[in-house]
Design a protein around this motif. Sequence first.
Motif, PDB file in Angstrom:
ATOM      1  N   MET A   1      -5.622   4.469   0.789  1.00  0.00           N
ATOM      2  CA  MET A   1      -5.554   3.430   1.828  1.00  0.00           C
ATOM      3  C   MET A   1      -4.700   4.213   2.850  1.00  0.00           C
ATOM      4  N   ARG A   2      -4.941   4.425   4.045  1.00  0.00           N
ATOM      5  CA  ARG A   2      -4.017   4.903   5.048  1.00  0.00           C
ATOM      6  C   ARG A   2      -3.661   3.797   5.722  1.00  0.00           C
ATOM      7  N   TYR A   3      -2.538   3.332   6.234  1.00  0.00           N
ATOM      8  CA  TYR A   3      -2.100   2.257   6.753  1.00  0.00           C
ATOM      9  C   TYR A   3      -1.687   2.826   8.266  1.00  0.00           C
ATOM     10  N   ARG A   4      -1.736   2.278   9.364  1.00  0.00           N
ATOM     11  CA  ARG A   4      -0.843   2.337  10.459  1.00  0.00           C
ATOM     12  C   ARG A   4      -0.079   1.350  10.581  1.00  0.00           C
ATOM     13  N   PRO A 213      -5.312  -9.459   5.154  1.00  0.00           N
ATOM     14  CA  PRO A 213      -5.853  -9.102   3.898  1.00  0.00           C
ATOM     15  C   PRO A 213      -7.117  -8.674   3.751  1.00  0.00           C
ATOM     16  N   PRO A 214      -7.452  -8.179   2.633  1.00  0.00           N
ATOM     17  CA  PRO A 214      -9.051  -8.055   2.389  1.00  0.00           C
ATOM     18  C   PRO A 214      -9.774  -9.292   2.390  1.00  0.00           C
ATOM     19  N   GLN A 280      23.509 -11.498  22.709  1.00  0.00           N
ATOM     20  CA  GLN A 280      22.474 -10.834  22.745  1.00  0.00           C
ATOM     21  C   GLN A 280      21.183 -11.515  21.859  1.00  0.00           C
ATOM     22  N   THR A 281      19.942 -11.271  22.349  1.00  0.00           N
ATOM     23  CA  THR A 281      18.847 -11.849  21.522  1.00  0.00           C
ATOM     24  C   THR A 281      18.144 -10.411  20.754  1.00  0.00           C
ATOM     25  N   MET A 282      17.249 -10.932  19.951  1.00  0.00           N
ATOM     26  CA  MET A 282      16.488  -9.582  19.389  1.00  0.00           C
ATOM     27  C   MET A 282      15.223 -10.340  18.656  1.00  0.00           C
ATOM     28  N   THR A 283      14.128  -9.909  19.121  1.00  0.00           N
ATOM     29  CA  THR A 283      12.651  -9.887  18.746  1.00  0.00           C
ATOM     30  C   THR A 283      12.190  -8.883  17.944  1.00  0.00           C
ATOM     31  N   VAL A 284      11.419  -9.170  16.885  1.00  0.00           N
ATOM     32  CA  VAL A 284      10.686  -8.014  16.228  1.00  0.00           C
ATOM     33  C   VAL A 284       9.456  -8.525  16.010  1.00  0.00           C
ATOM     34  N   SER A 285       8.595  -7.561  16.160  1.00  0.00           N
ATOM     35  CA  SER A 285       7.161  -7.630  15.765  1.00  0.00           C
ATOM     36  C   SER A 285       6.760  -6.422  14.848  1.00  0.00           C
ATOM     37  N   VAL A 286       5.758  -6.722  13.936  1.00  0.00           N
ATOM     38  CA  VAL A 286       5.530  -5.785  12.976  1.00  0.00           C
ATOM     39  C   VAL A 286       3.829  -5.875  12.930  1.00  0.00           C
ATOM     40  N   ASP A 287       3.193  -4.797  12.926  1.00  0.00           N
ATOM     41  CA  ASP A 287       1.658  -4.772  12.781  1.00  0.00           C
ATOM     42  C   ASP A 287       1.311  -3.569  11.554  1.00  0.00           C
ATOM     43  N   VAL A 288       0.814  -4.126  10.499  1.00  0.00           N
ATOM     44  CA  VAL A 288       0.342  -3.112   9.573  1.00  0.00           C
ATOM     45  C   VAL A 288      -1.114  -3.254   9.137  1.00  0.00           C
ATOM     46  N   ALA A 289      -1.949  -2.239   9.365  1.00  0.00           N
ATOM     47  CA  ALA A 289      -3.306  -2.437   9.142  1.00  0.00           C
ATOM     48  C   ALA A 289      -3.866  -1.148   8.736  1.00  0.00           C
ATOM     49  N   PRO A 290      -5.157  -1.173   7.798  1.00  0.00           N
ATOM     50  CA  PRO A 290      -5.641  -0.149   7.314  1.00  0.00           C
ATOM     51  C   PRO A 290      -6.400   0.733   8.469  1.00  0.00           C
ATOM     52  N   GLU A 291      -6.154   1.919   8.645  1.00  0.00           N
ATOM     53  CA  GLU A 291      -6.841   2.891   9.553  1.00  0.00           C
ATOM     54  C   GLU A 291      -8.493   2.410   9.821  1.00  0.00           C
ATOM     55  N   GLU A 292      -9.120   2.244   8.637  1.00  0.00           N
ATOM     56  CA  GLU A 292     -10.463   1.909   8.646  1.00  0.00           C
ATOM     57  C   GLU A 292     -10.737   0.590   9.408  1.00  0.00           C
ATOM     58  N   GLU A 293      -9.906  -0.409   9.097  1.00  0.00           N
ATOM     59  CA  GLU A 293     -10.306  -1.646   9.809  1.00  0.00           C
ATOM     60  C   GLU A 293      -9.987  -1.446  11.387  1.00  0.00           C
ATOM     61  N   LEU A 294      -8.755  -0.656  11.793  1.00  0.00           N
ATOM     62  CA  LEU A 294      -8.589  -0.425  13.268  1.00  0.00           C
ATOM     63  C   LEU A 294      -9.861   0.355  13.976  1.00  0.00           C
TER      64      LEU A 294
END
Length: 298
Positions: A1-4, A213-214, A280-294
């Motif tokens: 599985m390839r993830y972006r 998730p699947p 200071q303020t810090m915001t974080v966003s993360v996105d992990v998805a399989p390439e095939e779903e993208l």
Amino acid sequence: MRYRIRHETRFTYATPVRFARCNLRLKPILWSGQTLVDHDLSVEPNGELTLARADASLANVTRLVIPDAVTRLKIVSTAHVDVERGVPFPSPDDPDVATVARLARASRDVSANGPTNYLFASPMVELSPEIADWCAQELDPGRSIMDAAIGLAQRIQREFDYDPDATHTATRPAEAFAHRHGVCQDFAQVMIAGLRAHGIPAAYASGYLRTIPPPGEARLVGADATHAWVLVWCGPQRGWEGVDPTNGIWMAGDHIVIAIGRDYSEIAPIDGVFLGTGAQTMTVSVDVAPEEELALGG
């Protein structure tokens, strides 16, 4: 599985910061079951990026210096990672807890991923008698190390409440244990404290979970943010196996390892210093998805 993977961090400063220097641990490491295809870092406004040598951890460290005054900072890490890792299955040949502890004490492997480095207390993980006693129920000396590891993870998942407002990055395992709440960092460090107290090498793994998730499977706790779990040394034949106490599961195809250390303080995704007088303020966003779903999503 390839993830972006896309990990975006934004800092906003109340007053101009005259200088900032950060350590970035955002590039996935080479680890069993995963291969880094490519990685890119971008910084706004422009900063000076140089590779730095990791000291006490398995991490790719990039040094960021912002030499000019800024009121905001955006750091974006993007990567493609191939993950081929199944759920580990116990074997009749797996050693028991007592044997693993004995083999760990006898090991002369002092490399970065050798068991010796993960046997003792570390900056954020003290060896607590209370945690040791609580974990003893799962870490019976005669129990298979694989059964003990997943049993302890699942007990933490059952008996601790996931509460992102209860703790912070500097919270010690003893405090999270006393109140039975926290986030993935707390659950991982409680488990590490218990394992080490019983002579089992345990490392802190920082990384990601797939965001979506699947079909038909429950969404894992910890997606959309940097996640943390535990690597347990299961003897020289099996080596390190990952276990996720937040979700009560083994590390498998949904987990992507970014860095490994003795505790959070060694492998925080971003740390450093800045010169300024305001908050200071810090915001974080993360996105992990399989390439095939993208690709299917256009």
